[in-house]
Design a protein around this motif. Sequence first.
Motif, mmCIF file in Angstrom:
data_model
loop_
_atom_site.group_PDB
_atom_site.id
_atom_site.type_symbol
_atom_site.label_atom_id
_atom_site.label_comp_id
_atom_site.label_asym_id
_atom_site.label_seq_id
_atom_site.Cartn_x
_atom_site.Cartn_y
_atom_site.Cartn_z
ATOM 1 N N ALA A 35 0.809 -1.216 -0.151
ATOM 2 C CA ALA A 35 0.157 0.122 0.099
ATOM 3 C C ALA A 35 0.850 1.127 -0.198
ATOM 4 O O ALA A 35 0.663 2.286 -0.687
ATOM 5 N N ILE A 36 1.802 1.262 0.652
ATOM 6 C CA ILE A 36 3.144 2.508 0.753
ATOM 7 C C ILE A 36 3.348 2.802 -0.695
ATOM 8 O O ILE A 36 3.498 3.765 -0.948
ATOM 9 N N TRP A 37 3.976 1.624 -1.294
ATOM 10 C CA TRP A 37 4.386 1.798 -2.662
ATOM 11 C C TRP A 37 3.323 2.370 -3.770
ATOM 12 O O TRP A 37 3.810 3.305 -4.320
ATOM 13 N N LEU A 38 2.050 1.659 -3.665
ATOM 14 C CA LEU A 38 1.227 2.458 -4.419
ATOM 15 C C LEU A 38 0.661 3.905 -4.010
ATOM 16 O O LEU A 38 0.701 4.784 -5.184
ATOM 17 N N MET A 39 0.613 4.229 -2.894
ATOM 18 C CA MET A 39 0.206 5.349 -2.452
ATOM 19 C C MET A 39 1.413 6.671 -3.070
ATOM 20 O O MET A 39 0.845 7.558 -3.299
ATOM 21 N N SER A 40 2.736 6.047 -2.549
ATOM 22 C CA SER A 40 3.516 7.002 -3.071
ATOM 23 C C SER A 40 3.559 7.143 -4.693
ATOM 24 O O SER A 40 3.869 8.422 -5.051
ATOM 25 N N PHE A 41 3.324 6.113 -5.572
ATOM 26 C CA PHE A 41 3.181 6.268 -6.868
ATOM 27 C C PHE A 41 2.172 7.278 -7.177
ATOM 28 O O PHE A 41 2.312 8.274 -7.950
ATOM 29 N N PHE A 42 0.843 7.055 -6.626
ATOM 30 C CA PHE A 42 0.000 7.792 -7.187
ATOM 31 C C PHE A 42 -0.219 9.225 -6.406
ATOM 32 O O PHE A 42 -0.484 10.022 -7.352
ATOM 33 N N LEU A 43 0.150 9.423 -5.426
ATOM 34 C CA LEU A 43 0.502 10.808 -5.028
ATOM 35 C C LEU A 43 1.487 11.620 -5.915
ATOM 36 O O LEU A 43 1.339 12.700 -6.002
ATOM 37 N N THR A 44 2.492 10.904 -6.152
ATOM 38 C CA THR A 44 3.523 11.547 -6.971
ATOM 39 C C THR A 44 2.966 12.021 -8.562
ATOM 40 O O THR A 44 3.062 13.067 -9.022
ATOM 41 N N VAL A 45 2.308 11.040 -8.984
ATOM 42 C CA VAL A 45 1.690 11.016 -10.340
ATOM 43 C C VAL A 45 0.460 12.100 -10.161
ATOM 44 O O VAL A 45 0.507 13.108 -11.095
ATOM 45 N N CYS A 46 -0.262 11.897 -9.378
ATOM 46 C CA CYS A 46 -1.641 12.699 -9.329
ATOM 47 C C CYS A 46 -1.481 14.095 -8.845
ATOM 48 O O CYS A 46 -2.318 15.263 -8.876
ATOM 49 N N TYR A 47 -0.591 14.286 -7.917
ATOM 50 C CA TYR A 47 -0.637 15.818 -7.275
ATOM 51 C C TYR A 47 0.830 16.265 -7.858
ATOM 52 O O TYR A 47 0.604 17.233 -8.869
ATOM 53 N N ASP A 48 1.805 16.173 -7.238
ATOM 54 C CA ASP A 48 3.074 16.820 -7.846
ATOM 55 C C ASP A 48 4.328 16.116 -7.314
ATOM 56 O O ASP A 48 4.185 15.418 -6.337
ATOM 57 N N MET A 49 5.605 16.461 -7.872
ATOM 58 C CA MET A 49 6.531 15.434 -7.194
ATOM 59 C C MET A 49 7.119 15.814 -5.868
ATOM 60 O O MET A 49 7.250 15.022 -4.913
ATOM 61 N N GLY A 50 7.209 16.991 -5.473
ATOM 62 C CA GLY A 50 7.875 17.569 -4.301
ATOM 63 C C GLY A 50 6.593 17.295 -3.319
ATOM 64 O O GLY A 50 6.915 16.494 -2.189
ATOM 65 N N GLU A 51 5.597 17.681 -3.473
ATOM 66 C CA GLU A 51 4.347 17.419 -2.474
ATOM 67 C C GLU A 51 4.173 16.210 -2.344
ATOM 68 O O GLU A 51 3.645 15.559 -1.563
ATOM 69 N N GLY A 52 3.964 15.367 -3.528
ATOM 70 C CA GLY A 52 3.820 13.873 -3.360
ATOM 71 C C GLY A 52 4.753 13.006 -2.574
ATOM 72 O O GLY A 52 4.211 12.181 -1.861
ATOM 73 N N LEU A 53 6.180 13.455 -2.711
ATOM 74 C CA LEU A 53 7.010 12.793 -1.863
ATOM 75 C C LEU A 53 6.795 12.859 -0.252
ATOM 76 O O LEU A 53 6.611 12.211 0.479
ATOM 77 N N LEU A 54 6.555 14.281 0.050
ATOM 78 C CA LEU A 54 6.157 14.573 1.323
ATOM 79 C C LEU A 54 5.037 13.971 1.914
ATOM 80 O O LEU A 54 4.845 13.463 3.016
ATOM 81 N N MET A 55 3.851 13.954 0.923
ATOM 82 C CA MET A 55 2.619 13.421 1.385
ATOM 83 C C MET A 55 2.815 11.744 1.487
ATOM 84 O O MET A 55 2.351 11.005 2.497
ATOM 85 N N ALA A 56 3.744 11.193 0.552
ATOM 86 C CA ALA A 56 3.940 9.728 0.793
ATOM 87 C C ALA A 56 4.760 9.328 2.091
ATOM 88 O O ALA A 56 4.457 8.453 2.682
ATOM 89 N N ILE A 57 5.589 10.322 2.389
ATOM 90 C CA ILE A 57 6.334 9.996 3.934
ATOM 91 C C ILE A 57 5.395 10.139 4.753
ATOM 92 O O ILE A 57 5.336 9.312 5.878
ATOM 93 N N GLY A 58 4.419 10.933 4.849
ATOM 94 C CA GLY A 58 3.330 11.180 5.840
ATOM 95 C C GLY A 58 2.655 9.974 5.871
ATOM 96 O O GLY A 58 2.059 9.426 7.145
#
Length: 785
Positions: free
Chosen positions: A486-509
């Motif tokens: 689930a962490i892998w998929l969420m990191s991927f979708f947050l990066t693709v659907c939102y943005d790269m910098g913000e997506g990385l921070l949200m994936a860590i969260g």
Amino acid sequence: MSLRQLFSDRPPLNAVLQEKAQKIRYSCSPSKCLHSLLSFLPIITWLPKYDWSHSFFGDLSGGLTMAVFSVPQGIALASITGVPPVYGLYTAIFPSFLYIFFGTSKHNALGGFAVLSLMTHGAIEKVMLRTATSYNATAYVNHTLDELFDRDNDTIITNTTLMQILGNETSFLEEVTMEMWTEGVTPVKQIHVATTIIFLAGIIQVLMGVFRLQYLTSLFSEQVMSGFVVGGGVHVFFAQIGNMLGIELPRRNGPGYLYYRIWDLIENLDNVHIPTVSISMSSFLFLVISKEYLAPWFSSAFNYPVPFELLLVVVGITATDYAELSRRHDVKVVGNIPTEFPPPSLPRFDLIRHIGLNAVAIAITAVAIHITVAKVVEKRYKYKINHGQELYALGFVGVLSSFFPVFPVTSGFARSVVGAAVGGSTQLTCLFSSLALLSVILYIGTALKYLPQCILSAMIIFAQKGMFEKFGELKSLWPVFKIDFAIWLMSFFLTVCYDMGEGLLMAIGFAVLTTIIRTQRPKWHFLSRDNETESFKETKKRDLERIQGNVCIFRMDAPLIFTSSDRFTMSVWQCVKKWERCKSESFVTIEQMNSDKSADIFDSKLKAARRRWKRDQKSESRCKLVIDCDGFPYVDYLGLSTLKSVYVDLQAAGVQCYFVVQKSELKRLFRATDFYDVVDEARVFNKVADAVKAAEQNISSLKSAKEVLTALASIATTDTILIDEEDIENEESSEIVGDEGREGEEEARRRAVSEHSEEIMSETSVSIGEARSTASSRNSINSEQ
């Protein structure tokens, strides 16, 4: 002085202060300061010991090979960043050269990274839109008669001609529209933003090293980084697909910009440039064949890797220049590359307020990638890398490189391995690579002006193949590690659907949130003695019947803190409930299970067990509970209060409670608080075996009359049912006699047991009566048949 202070084992305050002052005085001594200063420059340690005869030629060949691979890669990364191509070559020179002085890895090589370049491009677009907005201003120029006199034809400007030139026929004033810039900011170039970002990111990385924050890289788990890198590959693909198709797409940035980029691409499919697509597809096909099929064969035939990317660049430049593709077919090329050494200059500090968040995201991402590559290098080449010093190295390189036109950098495993593959074994490999790249800029740079941009885009998209191969990790994660999946998929979708910098921070969260949720539901289990090793091991709940005795051992493997205290209390009572229910159930033999009336037997046993369990809840003979506190990594204030309240509640319910504590920190916590005012200190032990022994000693070794009669009642029930089974086999011949004999035996046993415990024997008589009625009904049916 109080009695508590008199017997305290802590040293006096003045002694502590003197010790601290002495340590500070020693750390500020000149020798210590010099040693600390030299520790930031590892080159002082390893360069005097350099083996010139053994390592020089290997480093030279490795550096030249790395330079050959860095030329097309640097130009391609510059196109992703959105800066002129020559800055990609500068980025491959200065950071790699400076890393020689500060780095501790022999095989790491700093340079651009596709994901970082795309993040920098987004920051550049944002700054260009906010700070460099232009507007038109009108100015007037007063011309003289000599300026308007046509000396070639020796003619005087007439009124008509004057009106055509100046727009009026009465004066020599000309209106001139000039472009001005808002906020008093001079026109911002893309490279100015990039150098400011790498400067600010370097400052952040140095601060991370000062405060020893390298442990924060543990938040960047492998699943978070894999999903982020693959999502970044998607962004890179859509950023370069326009150049491959020859389509001019509008600039997009900000959260969710990828949706608009895809829509722009669909709308402009009619404008595809056929010559550009032909070159792009040919280049991509060449890379697939050469890298996937020819490279393995050439690697076995040659000691040096074949630079297929450089061959493609040479062929593309030659074909474009010879066929004049840029002029005749409007194929976009790289353009002129300056052949001069860039002078140093300060970053644009006035832009820092616009790029703060972007710089933080880029700095953290660069650190995560750099440390990941360092760990891979450690495992591959079997030597230790100082991760704390690597933070300083990355930060110092960023700050010093920002005085030259470069963009953010980090380590790349492919780039780090290329030099070592051909013999490079020390940091001097980067020195020779930088010198070779500098000669390319000074002497060969003009030949790169005819390189088609679509070839660079094809190289970049093909390079994402290694990133997309990480999708294979999902196949190994799903069967066992659902949370990591689930962490892998969420990191991927947050990066693709939102943005790269913000997506990385949200994936860590999200990854941290999964950890918090798992601590909210900690696992607990029983412990039982292993007869072979005499130690205590985890026992499953369905195996409780095999545990001998009436001492229940409970353990929860989780921190006992404010988030898990309620769960701990509930788990303790569940443990007691499961234990006492299991121990109160009667035994059913195999013959009873195989008989035709097994359902009735189970019903009677279950009813008797429930009544017996309810009776035990009100009696004093409840289980003894041992709580193993070694499963708690740490305990906070609320956790300690929970331990005390659980002890009090268990004692009030008739459950004797014992604690096992081996951690010195928890023992100190018990002594420093009022824990022993609530809990008897004799109930706290160092070992599980000691606690179990103390609990067993409190249990009377002689059974009470009630327990003996209960056992006799169980035996009587079992014997009666077995006699019934024999009578059933005899069928009609012994039906009447057997019934009368069994009723007499049953009545005699009931009278004997009722003298001591009417309640227990009433339960036994119920189960015997049920068994008798079932046997009688079956015998009557058999007789009728």
